[in-house]
Design a protein around this motif. Structure first.
Motif: not given
Length: 214
Positions: A99-102, A104-106, A108, A110-111, A113-114
């Motif tokens: 991570f971040p992984d675009r 899995n983290q959605w 944007r 949330l992405y 922040r990771h």
């Protein structure tokens, strides 16, 4: 209506004009001082002249947080830093997560922040060991020890959270650098931004002294 009865326009006093002018000059000074210092940074640190230029407004720059983001966005973005986590699940199967992984983290946000978390971890990194000739009573050693303890606390916080979420064995955390392709790679090879060649797992210590306890 007689013009003589109209009130004269407000004229600020001279001292107020001077104060406002000084405030504008100081703010513009702070705005340009940080990118000047950053753009003149070399292997030995920032330029002494640029540091001296920034020094009078340094506290103002830090207070307004004007020193962030340079070389992060265009026109010359630097490499990004990811976290690769690996562990053995309860059934004995190896598991990995980066991570971040675009995907899995959605959304944007949330992405992003990771992304800030992984960059923060990378910026806090101190090598696992120092060269053995660094005296234990030196300032360098004390600062390294403090920085390394801080980094391990943050890294272990990542690992403990992931183990709590996924279970299984203790989680190993690795930092991964994702660099931008060079001009020849991009123009001549048409290399994809996700090409494996652009990813590098970063070592935790100094290559020549890795594994040597300080």
């Amino acid at each position: 209506m007689n013009d003589d009865t109209l009130s004269p326009p407000f004229a600020p006093p001279r001292w107020l004009k001077i104060a406002i002018s000084i405030a504008v000059v100081v703010h513009l000074w702070a705005v340009v001082a940080e990118p000047i210092r950053f753009s003149t940074r070399g292997p030995g640190g920032p330029s002494p002249a640029a540091s001296a230029f920034r020094a009078p407004v340094g506290r103002y720059v830090d207070f307004l947080y004007l020193s962030h983001g340079y070389a992060f966005f265009a026109p010359d973005p630097g490499p990004s830093h990811l976290v690769a986590a690996s562990w053995i699940d309860a059934e004995g199967r190896p598991q990995t997560e980066t991570f971040p992984d675009r995907n899995n983290q959605w959304p944007r946000l949330l992405y992003h922040r990771h992304f800030m978390l992984t960059e923060f971890l990378h910026n806090m990194h101190e090598p696992q060991s120092l060269p053995p000739d660094v005296p234990r009573d030196s300032v360098i050693f004390r600062e390294w020890r403090s920085g390394r303890d801080r980094y391990e606390m943050i890294r272990d916080g990542f690992a403990n959270h992931l183990q709590h979420v996924h279970g299984g064995s203790a989680v190993q955390i690795d930092r991964v650098e994702h660099r931008m392709p060079g001009i020849p790679e991009f123009i001549e090879e048409r290399i994809d931004l996700q090409n494996e060649r652009l990813y590098l797992t970063l070592p935790d210590g100094l290559p020549a002294f890795d594994g040597i306890a300080p």
